[in-house]
Write an enzyme that holds these catalytic residues in place. Structure first.
Site, short mmCIF file in Angstrom:
data_model
loop_
_atom_site.label_atom_id
_atom_site.label_comp_id
_atom_site.label_asym_id
_atom_site.label_seq_id
_atom_site.Cartn_x
_atom_site.Cartn_y
_atom_site.Cartn_z
N ILE A 169 0.81 -1.21 0.00
CA ILE A 169 0.00 0.00 0.00
C ILE A 169 0.85 1.27 0.00
O ILE A 169 0.43 2.30 -0.53
CB ILE A 169 -0.96 0.01 1.20
CG1 ILE A 169 -0.18 -0.04 2.53
CG2 ILE A 169 -1.95 -1.14 1.11
CD1 ILE A 169 -1.05 0.18 3.75
N CYS A 231 -2.42 -12.26 0.00
CA CYS A 231 -1.26 -11.38 0.14
C CYS A 231 -0.84 -11.48 1.61
O CYS A 231 -0.55 -12.57 2.10
CB CYS A 231 -1.57 -9.97 -0.31
SG CYS A 231 -3.13 -9.28 0.28
N SER A 232 -0.81 -10.37 2.34
CA SER A 232 -0.51 -10.45 3.77
C SER A 232 -1.80 -10.65 4.56
O SER A 232 -2.03 -11.69 5.17
CB SER A 232 0.23 -9.19 4.23
OG SER A 232 1.51 -9.11 3.61
N TRP A 235 -6.86 -8.56 2.09
CA TRP A 235 -8.00 -7.65 1.85
C TRP A 235 -7.65 -6.50 0.92
O TRP A 235 -8.50 -5.67 0.63
CB TRP A 235 -8.56 -7.13 3.16
CG TRP A 235 -7.58 -6.45 4.11
CD1 TRP A 235 -6.57 -5.59 3.79
CD2 TRP A 235 -7.57 -6.55 5.54
NE1 TRP A 235 -5.92 -5.16 4.90
CE2 TRP A 235 -6.52 -5.73 6.01
CE3 TRP A 235 -8.34 -7.23 6.47
CZ2 TRP A 235 -6.22 -5.59 7.37
CZ3 TRP A 235 -8.04 -7.09 7.82
CH2 TRP A 235 -6.99 -6.29 8.25
N ASP A 236 -6.43 -6.42 0.44
CA ASP A 236 -6.04 -5.36 -0.51
C ASP A 236 -5.74 -5.96 -1.88
O ASP A 236 -6.58 -5.96 -2.77
CB ASP A 236 -4.83 -4.59 0.02
CG ASP A 236 -5.17 -3.70 1.20
OD1 ASP A 236 -6.23 -3.04 1.17
OD2 ASP A 236 -4.40 -3.67 2.18
N ARG A 237 -4.52 -6.46 -2.05
CA ARG A 237 -4.13 -7.05 -3.33
C ARG A 237 -4.98 -8.27 -3.68
O ARG A 237 -5.28 -8.51 -4.86
CB ARG A 237 -2.64 -7.42 -3.27
CG ARG A 237 -1.72 -6.22 -3.25
CD ARG A 237 -0.30 -6.57 -2.87
NE ARG A 237 -0.15 -6.73 -1.43
CZ ARG A 237 1.03 -6.77 -0.79
NH1 ARG A 237 2.16 -6.67 -1.49
NH2 ARG A 237 1.08 -6.91 0.52
N ARG A 277 -8.31 2.87 4.61
CA ARG A 277 -7.57 3.24 3.40
C ARG A 277 -7.97 4.62 2.88
O ARG A 277 -7.16 5.32 2.27
CB ARG A 277 -7.80 2.20 2.31
CG ARG A 277 -7.28 0.80 2.66
CD ARG A 277 -5.77 0.77 2.68
NE ARG A 277 -5.29 -0.58 2.97
CZ ARG A 277 -4.74 -0.94 4.12
NH1 ARG A 277 -4.59 -0.05 5.09
NH2 ARG A 277 -4.32 -2.18 4.32
#
Length: 526
Positions: A169, A231-232, A235-237, A277
């Site tokens: 991010i 991803c980690s 919830w993003d990528r 975000r």
């Protein structure tokens, strides 16, 4: 819903009251052979409790599962229940090695992927599950120091993992800051604008995301192998790639109604932290700027790129993702408020605010593409697969019009005057009113009632004057205007043909009537 009814999957309410993960939906779809106790234990092993859960499956096989990173740590921790869950995901397809071991010609794979090395992945695949770790491998390894990590080969022998090098991010936020500064600078050189835009890194990020999404869609559609994406935190990528892959796989998500369902499912229900975000309503001094990032905007940029390149595959035009992007931060609607489904239900955002999707649906006439091919709209994803060669996507990525709207220099071409009136379809007619209503309205000086739930007291809610719609300019405006002009000409020609046919039929009937009268009179005379 039909896939869930099959024996290989089941719905579970183990996350009721969000006791497994507060950032997940309360209903999950998992392999039927996995128990709720297994899911609870797996949730303790996955970051934020985000266990592997189904988000899409094809009618003839292939599925997409999403989760967060395993909590392996430096000690190499393992979880038997999590390993079982991943193993049963592979077994749920009942194929083991993909679509019956089908082998694709190397030349075909090279032409489609542009040299991604898919021959090794597709033709020589020896795994039951394909793990898409969207991070750079260095980041995944470094996360072990903080208790994270990735699926180790020894613990997951039937899973094959690949890292996709999508940046975090912080890199995304910095790239967008540089791109905005370039687009809004009056001193920016026009000659090397393209190279400066590339140097911001934003377009490279888009290509990396689109490439991973394309590969996910290709493997799911061609090899029918279940793919686990994370991803980690997942919830993003993960939301970006899973949603874009489904756009390529499933024609329903390329419609206006389907796209809203896709965002509701893979972004809102699966817990993309919009408040964290986007910093909605946060005072400048209270913001956690380090956690802000335009991840969802980046996804919309990828969608807009695909719409601009292949307009006949999408029901909506380029104005649609621009309008969604505009209302990420406008706070006119409550759709993107909060971080999780749990929070939105607790705060009753849906009951207390208006929905962006309702607004977009009411203005559907202005957001529908005239190029959309409606044939086979209801067919399955396999029949309407949208998977062009990857190079035709990556080589045509450009700066999105959304970033050029506030440019002090003219960037977007206008629509020729000849077809300018066809840029938008005519506005909807006002509601019918009686003379008594008109008299009372004139006497009280009150505005007319709003059709379709719109409030005319707010001028921005009127579609025919809303600057959010009519103030936007897209590269596709001229093409749409010419298309609408051609449709208008075709309708006029059809109307003329019908009128000519009606007159010919009328003349023929009158002629027959006259002949009949003459014949009858002649008989009487005889």
């Amino acid at each position: 819903a039909g896939a869930v009814e099959k024996s290989k999957f089941r719905k579970t309410d183990v996350n009721r009251e969000y006791k497994v993960s507060r950032s997940y939906p309360d209903v999950l779809v998992v392999p039927r052979t996995v128990t709720d106790a297994d899911i609870l234990r797996s949730g303790q092993f996955r970051s934020e409790g985000r266990v592997p859960a189904l988000t899409w499956c094809g009618r003839s096989g292939g599925s997409i599962w999403r989760c967060s990173q395993p909590r392996v740590g430096l000690q190499g921790h393992q979880c038997a229940e999590d390993e079982k869950l991943v193993r049963e995901i592979g077994r749920s397809e009942g194929r083991g090695r993909g679509e019956g071991g089908r082998i694709y010609p190397p030349d075909y794979l090279y032409a489609m992927s542009g040299g991604l090395g898919l021959e090794q992945v597709v033709n020589r695949c020896a795994s039951d599950v394909r793990v898409f770790d969207l991070r750079p491998k260095s980041s995944a390894v470094a996360n072990r120091a903080t208790g994270g990590g990735y699926e180790m080969q020894g613990a997951y022998p039937k899973a094959e993992i690949k890292f996709y090098n999508i940046q975090n991010i912080h890199a995304v936020r910095d790239s967008m800051t540089r791109l905005r500064a370039l687009c809004e600078s009056p001193q920016a050189s026009d000659i090397d604008f393209g190279s400066k835009a590339e140097s911001t890194g934003w377009l490279t990020h888009l290509r990396t995301i689109l490439s991973a999404s394309w590969e996910l869609a290709f493997i799911v559609s061609h090899k029918k192998v279940p793919c686990l994406v994370h991803c980690s935190h997942g919830w993003d990528r993960t939301s970006q790639v899973c949603a874009l892959a489904q756009l390529l796989l499933d024609p329903y998500y390329r419609t206006i109604d389907g796209f809203s369902a896709l965002v509701e499912k893979d972004w809102l229900s699966f817990g993309h932290p919009f408040h964290l975000r986007c910093m909605h309503g946060e005072a400048k001094g209270a913001r956690n700027d380090d956690q802000s990032s335009p991840v969802f905007l980046q996804f919309l940029d990828c969608v807009a790129q695909l719409v601009a390149m292949f307009p006949s595959f999408f029901e909506f035009n380029g104005r649609y993702p621009m309008l969604v992007a505009t209302h990420i931060w406008s706070c006119r609607f409550g759709t993107f408020l909060g971080n999780t489904e749990c929070e939105r239900i607790g705060e009753d955002y849906r009951g207390r605010t208006h929905s962006l999707w309702t607004y977009l649906s009411q203005n559907k006439a202005y957001l529908t593409s005239p190029f959309y091919d409606r044939r086979g709209k209801q067919e399955s994803g396999e029949d309407k697969l949208f998977l062009p060669p990857l190079s035709t996507i990556l080589r045509r990525v450009k700066v999105w019009e959304y970033f050029l709207q506030k440019s002090p220099k003219e960037t977007l071409a206008g629509v020729p005057e000849r077809v300018g009136k066809f840029k938008f379809p005519p506005p909807p007619p006002p509601p019918e009113r009686s003379s008594e209503d008109d008299a009372s309205s004139f006497a009280s000086s009150s505005p007319p009632p709003a059709p379709s739930g719109l409030d005319f007291k707010d001028p921005l809610s009127r579609p025919d004057v809303d600057p959010d719609i009519f103030g936007m300019r897209c590269d596709g405006d001229e093409g749409e205007a010419w298309m609408r002009s051609a449709e208008d000409d075709a309708r006029a020609a059809e109307a003329r043909h019908r009128e000519q046919k009606r007159r010919a039929d009328l003349a023929r009937s009158l002629s027959v009537g006259v002949e009949q009268v003459v014949f009858e009179e002649g008989e009487e005379g005889v």
